[in-house]
Design a protein around this motif. Structure first.
Motif, mmCIF file in Angstrom:
data_model
loop_
_atom_site.group_PDB
_atom_site.id
_atom_site.type_symbol
_atom_site.label_atom_id
_atom_site.label_comp_id
_atom_site.label_asym_id
_atom_site.label_seq_id
_atom_site.Cartn_x
_atom_site.Cartn_y
_atom_site.Cartn_z
ATOM 1 N N ARG A 27 0.849 -1.196 0.000
ATOM 2 C CA ARG A 27 0.000 0.000 0.000
ATOM 3 C C ARG A 27 0.882 1.243 0.000
ATOM 4 O O ARG A 27 1.729 1.407 0.882
ATOM 5 N N PHE A 34 -5.812 3.596 6.572
ATOM 6 C CA PHE A 34 -6.931 2.657 6.455
ATOM 7 C C PHE A 34 -7.536 2.413 7.833
ATOM 8 O O PHE A 34 -6.815 2.219 8.803
ATOM 9 N N GLY A 45 -15.543 -5.709 4.313
ATOM 10 C CA GLY A 45 -14.926 -4.679 5.141
ATOM 11 C C GLY A 45 -15.683 -4.471 6.440
ATOM 12 O O GLY A 45 -16.076 -5.419 7.110
ATOM 13 N N THR A 70 -9.581 6.020 4.977
ATOM 14 C CA THR A 70 -10.178 5.122 3.990
ATOM 15 C C THR A 70 -10.749 3.902 4.690
ATOM 16 O O THR A 70 -10.159 3.387 5.632
ATOM 17 N N GLN A 72 -13.122 0.068 3.697
ATOM 18 C CA GLN A 72 -13.498 -0.824 2.610
ATOM 19 C C GLN A 72 -14.936 -1.272 2.805
ATOM 20 O O GLN A 72 -15.310 -1.711 3.897
ATOM 21 N N GLN A 77 -12.601 0.645 -2.000
ATOM 22 C CA GLN A 77 -11.996 1.548 -1.030
ATOM 23 C C GLN A 77 -12.770 2.867 -1.080
ATOM 24 O O GLN A 77 -12.966 3.421 -2.159
ATOM 25 N N THR A 79 -12.773 6.699 0.574
ATOM 26 C CA THR A 79 -12.015 7.654 1.366
ATOM 27 C C THR A 79 -12.939 8.764 1.832
ATOM 28 O O THR A 79 -13.700 9.322 1.044
#
Length: 108
Positions: A27, A34, A45, A70, A72, A77, A79
């Motif tokens: 990443r 995250f 997520g 961010t 999931q 994803q 943000t």
């Protein structure tokens, strides 16, 4: 020959752990942090927490990670830009940085 059920579970867990480690290591550091809560379900997520209390979930994430973070959901994803720092980044960014077409693609 059918493998023993515990072997299948162990293989799945190892594959998931390896995938998570590779994702974390690769990443880019320039991306927003995250945020996830338990139970974190791969691909879904933090859907359970987000669906049961979206405002509270976003507030907890902002407290933990700052104004820009961010999460999931459904393999995508997402943000969030909250607070004064997030709003400043949004309004000062070039138009190509925040392409609204990508956001609306999730609804279709």
């Amino acid at each position: 020959v059918v493998a023993k059920p515990w072997r299948i579970v162990v293989a799945f867990l190892l594959a998931w752990a390896l995938n998570s480690l590779i994702s974390w290591l690769t990443r880019p550091k320039s991306l927003p942090p995250f945020y996830a809560e338990n139970p974190y379900i791969p691909w879904l997520g933090s859907l359970v927490q987000f669906a049961t209390g979206p405002r509270e979930f976003i507030q907890r994430a902002a407290l933990a990670k700052g104004d820009i973070f961010t999460i999931q959901l459904f393999g995508k994803q997402m943000t969030f830009l909250t607070g004064s720092e997030g709003h400043a980044k949004f309004f000062k960014a070039p138009e190509k940085t925040f392409d609204i077409r990508e956001a609306y693609a999730m609804t279709g």
